[in-house]
Design an enzyme around this catalytic site. Structure first.
Site, short mmCIF file in Angstrom:
data_model
loop_
_atom_site.label_atom_id
_atom_site.label_comp_id
_atom_site.label_asym_id
_atom_site.label_seq_id
_atom_site.Cartn_x
_atom_site.Cartn_y
_atom_site.Cartn_z
N SER A 28 0.85 -1.18 0.00
CA SER A 28 0.00 0.00 0.00
C SER A 28 0.89 1.24 0.00
O SER A 28 2.03 1.19 0.49
CB SER A 28 -0.89 0.01 1.24
N TYR A 55 -1.41 -0.86 10.26
CA TYR A 55 -1.49 -1.29 8.85
C TYR A 55 -0.29 -0.77 8.07
O TYR A 55 0.37 -1.53 7.35
CB TYR A 55 -2.79 -0.79 8.23
#
Length: 235
Positions: free
Chosen positions: A143, A156
């Site tokens: 990401s 995350y």
């Protein structure tokens, strides 16, 4: 379009989103897909879709937090196939978008376990099988927050930064083998995870998970010989 005939490719997070779309396409293009997810129903839907296009798959309902199950999977795959041609490290847990001090320890540990530790355990268990392939390919899905270190994305972002570091280290360690290890950043995509991360966003403005097929097909193909790269989606 790349032909994956005869290749054995494992996909984590295969019950929905990018994992589901990629697993179906891999099977449609000749691969035997080993599909891993926690959700039995999603895997069964995938199995139906793969059969509808004449493909083959092996369903593995599994909680990736269970490292011993990953070790048993490695043994089972060796006994059945003796090799693994592709590994798509796609499964991930988002957690809450919240200030880091507000993240509960159990939630932090769970995200790191799924997004980072499980991928280490998979690499550890499956490395001999990847090396046994004439063209083992590993793709770690990342990401943008892995490098932007964006506020409130906490565990995350940390887990994805760790995943990128691990993939780069593994790519160097396998550089003189037939294994190639690369990273793929899909960007914003029309998935349930994205809807949770950015509520209120107009999902129709985002690419569908199938939009990543061409890039992931290339990265998982025997012909792709680069290693240690980061490829970003550009629609």
């Amino acid at each position: 379009m790349t032909d994956h005939s005869g290749r054995i490719i494992l996909v984590t997070g295969a019950s929905r989103g990018i994992g589901y779309a990629t697993a179906k396409q891999l099977a449609a293009h000749g691969a035997h897909v080993i599909a891993i997810a926690r959700t039995q129903g999603g895997l069964e839907d995938l199995d139906d879709d793969i059969k509808s296009v004449g493909g083959q798959c092996t369903l593995v309902p599994m909680d990736l937090k269970d490292g011993d199950s990953i070790d048993r999977l490695g043994k089972a795959l060796y006994e059945r196939f003796e090799k693994l041609d592709g590994l798509l490290l796609n499964a991930a847990q988002l957690g809450d978008i919240t200030p880091l001090p507000h993240t509960k320890p159990a939630d932090f540990d769970g995200i790191i376990s799924v997004n980072l530790t499980a991928n280490y355990r998979l690499i550890r268990a499956l490395d001999p099988l990847l090396r046994a392939s004439d063209a083992g390919r590993v793709v770690a899905v990342t990401s943008s927050v892995a490098q932007s270190h964006k506020a409130y994305w906490g565990a995350y972002a940390i887990s994805k930064a760790g995943l990128e570091a691990m993939a780069n280290i593994y790519s160097q360690e396998t550089e003189i083998t037939n294994v190639r290890v690369n990273i793929y950043d899909p960007g914003g995509t029309r998935t349930a995870m994205r809807a949770k991360a950015v509520p209120g966003e107009d999902a129709s403005t985002l690419p569908d998970p199938i939009a990543h097929w061409e890039n992931l097909s290339q990265l998982l193909s025997a012909e792709y010989d680069q290693t240690g790269t980061l490829k970003k989606f550009s629609g």
